[in-house]
Design a protein around this motif. Structure first.
Motif, mmCIF file in Angstrom:
data_model
loop_
_atom_site.group_PDB
_atom_site.id
_atom_site.type_symbol
_atom_site.label_atom_id
_atom_site.label_comp_id
_atom_site.label_asym_id
_atom_site.label_seq_id
_atom_site.Cartn_x
_atom_site.Cartn_y
_atom_site.Cartn_z
ATOM 1 N N GLN A 46 0.829 -1.199 0.000
ATOM 2 C CA GLN A 46 0.000 0.000 0.000
ATOM 3 C C GLN A 46 0.869 1.258 0.000
ATOM 4 O OE1 GLN A 46 -2.414 0.464 3.486
ATOM 5 N NE2 GLN A 46 -3.834 1.865 2.522
ATOM 6 N N ASN A 50 0.847 4.003 -2.965
ATOM 7 C CA ASN A 50 0.493 5.395 -2.642
ATOM 8 C C ASN A 50 1.618 6.346 -3.024
ATOM 9 O OD1 ASN A 50 -2.117 4.962 -1.657
ATOM 10 N ND2 ASN A 50 -1.388 4.536 0.404
ATOM 11 N N LYS A 51 2.868 5.889 -2.863
ATOM 12 C CA LYS A 51 4.005 6.714 -3.262
ATOM 13 C C LYS A 51 4.016 6.902 -4.780
ATOM 14 C CE LYS A 51 7.766 6.039 -1.004
ATOM 15 N NZ LYS A 51 9.044 5.439 -0.502
ATOM 16 N N ILE A 53 1.364 6.809 -6.721
ATOM 17 C CA ILE A 53 0.248 7.713 -7.040
ATOM 18 C C ILE A 53 0.646 9.157 -6.775
ATOM 19 C CG2 ILE A 53 -2.078 8.392 -6.340
ATOM 20 C CD1 ILE A 53 -2.619 5.405 -5.771
ATOM 21 N N ALA A 54 1.305 9.399 -5.637
ATOM 22 C CA ALA A 54 1.718 10.762 -5.291
ATOM 23 C C ALA A 54 2.748 11.294 -6.288
ATOM 24 C CB ALA A 54 2.284 10.790 -3.880
ATOM 25 N N ASN A 57 1.275 13.286 -9.058
ATOM 26 C CA ASN A 57 0.489 14.482 -8.728
ATOM 27 C C ASN A 57 0.952 15.759 -9.428
ATOM 28 O OD1 ASN A 57 -1.387 13.173 -7.128
ATOM 29 N ND2 ASN A 57 -0.267 13.495 -5.226
ATOM 30 N N GLN A 158 -1.986 7.019 -12.517
ATOM 31 C CA GLN A 158 -2.629 6.954 -11.204
ATOM 32 C C GLN A 158 -3.773 5.945 -11.208
ATOM 33 O OE1 GLN A 158 -3.718 11.016 -10.176
ATOM 34 N NE2 GLN A 158 -1.899 11.212 -8.884
ATOM 35 N N LEU A 162 -4.144 2.854 -8.732
ATOM 36 C CA LEU A 162 -5.343 2.677 -7.901
ATOM 37 C C LEU A 162 -5.974 1.310 -8.156
ATOM 38 C CD1 LEU A 162 -6.903 6.242 -8.215
ATOM 39 C CD2 LEU A 162 -6.011 5.192 -6.134
ATOM 40 N N LEU A 165 -4.021 -1.070 -6.295
ATOM 41 C CA LEU A 165 -4.341 -0.936 -4.872
ATOM 42 C C LEU A 165 -5.631 -1.684 -4.539
ATOM 43 C CD1 LEU A 165 -3.182 0.455 -2.365
ATOM 44 C CD2 LEU A 165 -4.620 2.436 -2.877
#
Length: 225
Positions: A46, A50-51, A53-54, A57, A158, A162, A165
């Motif tokens: 996770q 998440n890293k 996905i970030a 950004n 992303q 996701l 994830l």
């Protein structure tokens, strides 16, 4: 007492019952270790997703801004949007640098010719600025489209992260269900094992009681039965 119990057969089934208790403890420990392993794997995966996905950004944000500015430039957001796009273009470092360099060159030429304050010089400067704007505006729009496309690709990245994830959560849910199923089956086996031990012990006690009762009757009747 232990020797006497063994001699009389009262220990029958106790080993099975004791083994069942130990097996129950092993299953409890197995559940704890299994959940800990699943939790650790889920948290690490996770965190990595998440890293990732970030990391997209900044490109997503730049893409959104570029898309909005492009919409301004082509009139989708009305006159106010078009004005905002024009102001942003003219304030851009590339355009402003070329405008300044061209203007200074024209002013130096006009000054050398003694025509610095002439109407022709002012007209030439205005024409230069307009021509430069026409020349550069299309390239600026192309660059906006490029940044917008990068943003769209980042959104896709992303989306993939996701999706991974979501798959992680589904997989760990399956792992937990499998672990609980194994524990339940193991405990069912433990219950059966304990029941067998208790039945054996009860049978031994019943047999001993029957033998004692039979022996007592024989003594009371003088061995007639």
């Amino acid at each position: 007492m232990g020797f006497l119990s063994g001699l009389l057969g009262l220990d029958a089934g106790k080993a099975t019952t004791n083994a069942a208790s130990k097996n129950k403890q092993l299953l409890t420990e197995f559940r704890g270790r299994g959940n800990s392993i699943i939790n650790t794997g889920e948290q690490k995966s996770q965190g990595s997703l998440n890293k990732a996905i970030a990391g997209y950004n900044p490109y997503v944000t730049a893409g959104k801004n570029a898309t909005n500015m492009y919409s301004n430039a082509i009139g989708l957001n009305g006159a106010a949007g078009n004005t905002a796009a024009t102001d942003a273009f003219q304030a851009g470092p590339g355009y402003q640098f070329q405008l300044d360099q061209g203007t200074q060159a024209a002013l130096r030429g006009a000054s050398a010719a003694g025509m610095l304050n002439s109407g022709n010089t002012l007209t030439a400067l205005a024409g230069y600025g307009q021509g430069l704007a026409n020349q550069e505006y299309g390239g600026w729009l192309d660059r906006l489209q490029g940044v917008s496309s990068q943003g769209l690709q980042a959104v896709g990245g992303q989306g993939n992260a996701l999706s991974n994830l979501a798959s992680l959560y589904q997989n760990t849910a399956g792992d937990r269900l499998g672990l609980e199923s194994s524990v339940v089956q193991g405990r069912m086996g433990v219950n059966n094992q304990r029941a067998q031990g208790q039945e054996a012990n009860a049978g031994a006690k019943s047999s001993l009681f029957g033998n004692l009762l039979g022996g007592g009757i024989k003594l009371a009747t003088g061995g007639l039965f």
